[in-house]
Design an enzyme around this catalytic site. Structure first.
Site, mmCIF file in Angstrom:
data_model
loop_
_atom_site.group_PDB
_atom_site.id
_atom_site.type_symbol
_atom_site.label_atom_id
_atom_site.label_comp_id
_atom_site.label_asym_id
_atom_site.label_seq_id
_atom_site.Cartn_x
_atom_site.Cartn_y
_atom_site.Cartn_z
ATOM 1 N N HIS A 47 0.504 -1.311 -0.075
ATOM 2 C CA HIS A 47 0.332 -0.208 0.010
ATOM 3 C C HIS A 47 0.758 1.256 0.149
ATOM 4 O O HIS A 47 0.855 2.244 0.836
ATOM 5 C CB HIS A 47 -0.636 0.137 0.954
ATOM 6 C CG HIS A 47 -2.107 -1.534 0.792
ATOM 7 N ND1 HIS A 47 -3.198 -1.269 1.104
ATOM 8 C CD2 HIS A 47 -1.270 -2.557 2.057
ATOM 9 C CE1 HIS A 47 -3.405 -2.609 1.522
ATOM 10 N NE2 HIS A 47 -2.572 -3.233 2.414
ATOM 11 N N SER B 225 15.496 22.410 -15.909
ATOM 12 C CA SER B 225 14.187 22.451 -15.966
ATOM 13 C C SER B 225 14.559 24.259 -16.619
ATOM 14 O O SER B 225 16.033 24.701 -16.558
ATOM 15 C CB SER B 225 12.908 23.259 -15.020
ATOM 16 O OG SER B 225 12.756 24.830 -14.659
ATOM 17 N N LYS C 68 15.991 22.233 -10.303
ATOM 18 C CA LYS C 68 16.018 20.949 -11.140
ATOM 19 C C LYS C 68 16.846 19.858 -12.212
ATOM 20 O O LYS C 68 17.481 20.145 -12.577
ATOM 21 C CB LYS C 68 14.516 20.944 -12.076
ATOM 22 C CG LYS C 68 13.692 22.111 -11.030
ATOM 23 C CD LYS C 68 12.825 21.235 -10.494
ATOM 24 C CE LYS C 68 11.862 20.555 -10.921
ATOM 25 N NZ LYS C 68 11.403 19.979 -10.328
ATOM 26 N N GLU D 204 10.299 8.940 -16.735
ATOM 27 C CA GLU D 204 8.529 8.803 -16.654
ATOM 28 C C GLU D 204 8.863 8.842 -18.484
ATOM 29 O O GLU D 204 7.216 8.464 -18.408
ATOM 30 C CB GLU D 204 8.661 10.786 -16.574
ATOM 31 C CG GLU D 204 9.002 11.577 -15.257
ATOM 32 C CD GLU D 204 9.204 12.628 -15.615
ATOM 33 O OE1 GLU D 204 8.632 13.304 -15.367
ATOM 34 O OE2 GLU D 204 10.446 13.001 -15.191
#
Ligand code: ARG
Length: 471
Positions: free
Chosen positions: A168, A289, A295, A302
């Protein structure tokens, strides 16, 4: 007066199949029906099939040896032209089959017109796709092995590092990092098995089914199968020209591969976040970024996760194309190729880059170890300890539940409780409990087959290395 014959010739279809047509195909229809911009990918397979088909025709006396030689020379020349980028693909010739056949006729004349004897594009395209997917199955098994190798090398490197195991997405029990990595090794092992199984159904020779009903000409299907390395020929001509089950299976196997890659990618994204900080993905696999200078984004995992959309979509597309088709061949089937090709491109890219990215992965072992010391991850071990002291598991579960509630209240971890504190919950607890409450003790106690102990993980690693031929 204008010559009648001339007028007719000018307006008649100039297609290879144009005999019964009294006008040329509309340009819009040519553009709409053409598949050459993607099925040109099958040229090597198409030519390989045609070579053997021609030799079979000669062996059966359906064409002469001289005609066969001329066809083989012509095909050879065409293959060279395509290889070297000097072949002009013509959309008005629809597909790869007719582009090659037309070029052959232009090159060698009348003998070229005999190549299509006893054959239809319906069985020809089935053959091409099977030859193509047969290769891809082997290739993907190798790419999967590369990912597995990268996983096993990492697992060996971090063999004794521990980390939280989750259910979970809540900390559950401590596990070895290697055990977690080897979970993916197993998924990819099943993926390889599935491809090997799918290969069996791809590896059946369809040529000789002709348009749908077989042929009255004395062909030799077994010869063609043997020469192309197929162990068997398909059993029913009508089934054969309309069958794309093997493509559905292949796409389903690919959907599972992509789903596995996607799950792993999700973990890499999560673990590389500042909040988890479990891993470092090498800079060369990340991007920055354009506005936030601090970043470092995990775009590669992804994108792998994102590409699941198209791979799963292609499986749905293929099933949808097939679901309402009456027997036998229908032009709808031409829509099989783009989903297959895009899936092949996507999976090959994702597998290659995953193997590469994994080699540059670093685990922050201190952070991982710290993370196992919160969240009462050895609570089950305490319950098992009580079970060994003859307390029924359900009672043990309740005792430990109360102990955890006490810890939350006092802001303590289980191993920080004194023996007196522990006795409030059970008199059966003794000094030896502390080895059970330690993370290392917990992990190494899990010696059941497939568990996370040093012994069982080391054995799993050994088997994996042996299977992959890692020294
Ligand atoms: N390009 C076609 C396909 O991919 C080849 C078979 C065409 N057959 C036909 N009867 N029009 O399915």
């Amino acid at each position: 007066m204008k010559d009648d014959k001339d007028t007719i010739e000018n307006t008649r279809s100039d297609k290879l199949w144009g005999g019964r047509f009294s006008e040329k195909t509309a340009a819009s229809v040519e553009a709409f029906t053409a598949s050459i911009h993607y099925d040109s990918r099958l040229y090597r397979h198409d030519i390989a099939g045609s070579r053997v088909h021609a030799r079979m025709l000669a062996k059966q006396g359906l064409i002469s040896e001289a005609e066969c030689d001329s066809i083989l020379d012509g095909l050879e020349a065409i293959e060279h032209e395509i290889d070297s980028g000097n072949f002009e693909f013509r959309p008005e010739l629809e597909d790869i089959h007719m582009n090659i056949e037309k070029a052959l006729v232009e090159k060698i004349g009348a003998a070229g017109e005999k190549l299509h004897t006893g054959r239809s594009r319906n069985d020809q395209v089935a053959l091409d796709l099977r030859l193509y997917l047969r290769e891809v199955c082997g290739w993907f098994q190798e790419l999967l092995s590369d990912v597995q190798k990268a996983l096993v090398l990492l697992a060996r490197k971090y063999e004794n590092a521990v980390m939280p195991g989750y259910t979970h997405l809540q900390s559950a029990q401590p596990v070895r990092v290697a055990h977690h990595l080897l979970a993916y090794y197993e998924m990819f092992r099943r993926d390889k098995d599935r491809l090997a199984d799918c290969f069996k159904r791809i590896n059946v020779m369809p040529l000789g089914s002709a348009a749908l009903a077989g042929t009255g000409l004395p062909i030799d299907r077994e010869f063609v199968a043997r020469e192309l390395g197929f162990p068997a020929v398909t059993a029913n001509s009508m089934d054969t020209v309309g069958d794309r089950d093997f493509a559905v299976e292949f796409l389903a196997d690919c959907a599972l591969i992509q789903m596995h890659l996607s799950r792993m990618s999700e973990e890499l994204v999560l673990w590389s976040s500042q909040e988890f900080a479990f891993i470092e993905i090498a800079d060369r696999f990340c991007t920055g970024s354009s506005i936030m200078p601090q970043k470092k984004n995990p775009d590669v995992p992804e994108l792998i996760r994102g590409k699941s959309g198209r791979v799963v979509g292609h499986l749905m597309a293929m099933l949808t194309i097939l679901k309402g088709l009456p027997l036998t061949y229908n032009r709808d089937l031409q829509e099989d190729k783009e989903p297959v090709f895009d899936t092949v491109d996507t999976i090959s890219q994702c597998l290659s880059i995953t193997a590469e990215m994994l080699t540059g992965l670093k685990f922050n072992t201190d952070t991982l170890a710290d993370a196992t010391r919160t969240g009462f991850m050895t609570a089950t071990d305490l319950a098992d300890y009580l079970v060994l002291k003859n307390i029924p598991f359900r009672q043990a579960h309740s005792i430990v539940g109360k102990t955890v509630a006490y810890c939350i209240d006092k802001g303590k971890q289980l191993e920080e409780l004194s023996l007196e504190e522990l006795h409030q919950f059970s008199q059966s607890i003794e000094e030896d409990v502390y080895s059970v409450l330690s993370v290392q003790g917990s992990v190494d106690s899990r010696q059941s087959a497939g568990g996370t102990s040093a012994r069982t993980v080391s054995e799993a690693l050994r088997l994996a290395e042996e299977a992959l031929g890692i020294e």
